[in-house]
Design a protein around this motif. Structure first.
Motif, short mmCIF file in Angstrom:
data_model
loop_
_atom_site.label_atom_id
_atom_site.label_comp_id
_atom_site.label_asym_id
_atom_site.label_seq_id
_atom_site.Cartn_x
_atom_site.Cartn_y
_atom_site.Cartn_z
N ASN A 98 14.02 9.84 17.88
CA ASN A 98 12.64 9.47 17.58
C ASN A 98 12.54 9.29 16.08
O ASN A 98 12.96 10.17 15.32
CB ASN A 98 11.71 10.62 17.97
CG ASN A 98 10.91 10.35 19.20
OD1 ASN A 98 11.35 9.66 20.09
ND2 ASN A 98 9.72 10.94 19.26
N ILE A 150 2.31 7.01 20.00
CA ILE A 150 1.83 8.36 20.24
C ILE A 150 0.31 8.44 20.08
O ILE A 150 -0.27 7.86 19.16
CB ILE A 150 2.54 9.36 19.29
CG1 ILE A 150 2.20 10.81 19.66
CG2 ILE A 150 2.23 9.05 17.83
CD1 ILE A 150 3.03 11.84 18.91
N GLU A 209 9.56 8.29 13.13
CA GLU A 209 8.13 8.08 12.90
C GLU A 209 7.87 7.01 11.84
O GLU A 209 8.66 6.85 10.91
CB GLU A 209 7.49 9.39 12.46
CG GLU A 209 7.69 10.53 13.45
CD GLU A 209 7.25 11.88 12.89
OE1 GLU A 209 6.74 11.91 11.75
OE2 GLU A 209 7.41 12.89 13.60
N TYR A 264 7.03 4.01 20.85
CA TYR A 264 6.29 5.22 21.19
C TYR A 264 4.94 5.21 20.47
O TYR A 264 4.81 5.75 19.37
CB TYR A 264 7.12 6.43 20.77
CG TYR A 264 6.53 7.78 21.09
CD1 TYR A 264 5.44 7.95 21.94
CD2 TYR A 264 7.10 8.93 20.53
CE1 TYR A 264 4.93 9.20 22.21
CE2 TYR A 264 6.60 10.19 20.80
CZ TYR A 264 5.52 10.32 21.65
OH TYR A 264 5.01 11.57 21.92
N ARG A 289 8.51 5.40 16.79
CA ARG A 289 7.15 5.89 16.98
C ARG A 289 6.17 5.04 16.17
O ARG A 289 6.42 4.72 15.01
CB ARG A 289 7.04 7.36 16.55
CG ARG A 289 5.95 8.10 17.29
CD ARG A 289 5.94 9.57 16.97
NE ARG A 289 5.08 9.87 15.84
CZ ARG A 289 4.77 11.08 15.42
NH1 ARG A 289 5.28 12.13 16.04
NH2 ARG A 289 3.98 11.28 14.39
N ASP A 316 14.23 14.24 18.30
CA ASP A 316 13.13 13.87 17.41
C ASP A 316 13.51 14.34 16.00
O ASP A 316 13.55 15.54 15.73
CB ASP A 316 11.84 14.54 17.87
CG ASP A 316 10.64 14.16 17.02
OD1 ASP A 316 10.83 13.55 15.95
OD2 ASP A 316 9.51 14.48 17.43
N ASP A 346 2.39 5.19 14.83
CA ASP A 346 1.37 6.21 14.61
C ASP A 346 -0.04 5.67 14.36
O ASP A 346 -0.89 6.35 13.80
CB ASP A 346 1.79 7.10 13.42
CG ASP A 346 2.94 8.03 13.79
OD1 ASP A 346 3.36 8.01 14.97
OD2 ASP A 346 3.42 8.76 12.92
#
Length: 242
Positions: free
Chosen positions: A108, A175, A110, A173, A143, A83, A145
């Protein structure tokens, strides 16, 4: 077969209820413990590493994060994904080079910064540059968000995911997505889906998350926090013996 090929293969043909479970080591010792327990791959948590190094989540200097990932990768023989938050402002080519130098087979990335969602089209273009620089040497977990910092609309998450998959992301992902929207996300997102798992007994188990649509399950800093609670108990016992 290379480690990245092994890692990719672990994501394929997962049966419902049998997601890939990736513990999150924060140092070499925890990595070795997870491998000894039989886990076939690991995924470092940025928040867990930050805590272990004495930083707040999101405040770890890039050099220290990559050094921590390298120590973990050197300590085990299984694939390790890292990450690396938003990429620390590095150009895609440099980011890829540093991940590979650290021994990571995946990352990972974001799509928010400072708690604010990035423009999805601009982020997709950046992901495409990362994909181009990496070729097939890294497994990219993008990711989304929307549930952390957006309006929590699953359709917006699916739209972002489609852009990132088109840019070359290997996995999505979302999250913070509630368990009850996972079937909708599964139906609208192409490819593997990473889901955040909990360890407090109050949420779905990895098996249940797999039945809802998760391809793989990660825990962020949850295992570090669990270990800290165990250490608190041992510390209390130690005090009793003094």
């Amino acid at each position: 077969m290379s480690k990245v090929d092994v890692f990719r293969a672990l994501h394929r043909r997962r049966e419902p209820g049998d997601p890939l479970v990736l513990p999150g080591p924060w140092d070499a010792v925890s990595a070795r413990v997870f491998v000894k327990a039989g886990f076939p791959a690991l995924a470092t948590p940025s928040a867990g590493i930050a805590s272990s190094l004495g930083y707040e989540d999101g405040a770890t200097p890039a050099d220290e994060m990559f050094a921590a990932v390298a120590r973990i990768s050197r300590a085990v023989d299984v694939p390790v994904s890292a990450d690396v938050e938003g990429g620390y402002g590095l150009a895609p080519k440099e980011l890829v080079e540093r991940l590979l130098e650290a021994g990571a087979v995946g990352c990972n990335l974001e799509d928010s910064s400072g708690g604010v969602l990035k423009d999805p089209h601009e982020h997709a273009e950046w992901l495409a540059e990362v994909r181009y620089a990496a070729g097939d040497r890294l497994f990219v977990n993008a990711r989304v968000d929307t549930f952390e910092y957006g309006d929590g609309n699953p359709e917006r998450a699916i739209e972002r995911a489609a852009l990132y998959v088109a840019a070359g992301a290997d996995c999505i992902y979302p999250i913070g997505a509630p368990a009850d929207v996972l079937p909708l996300l599964r139906s609208g997102i192409q490819g593997p889906i990473n889901v955040y798992g909990t360890l407090d007994g109050g949420g779905p188990t990895p098996t249940e998350l797999g039945e809802l649509g998760a391809t793989r399950v990660t825990f962020g800093p949850g295992l570090l926090r669990w270990a800290a609670l165990a250490l608190e108990g041992m510390s209390g016992e130690l005090r009793k013996r003094m």
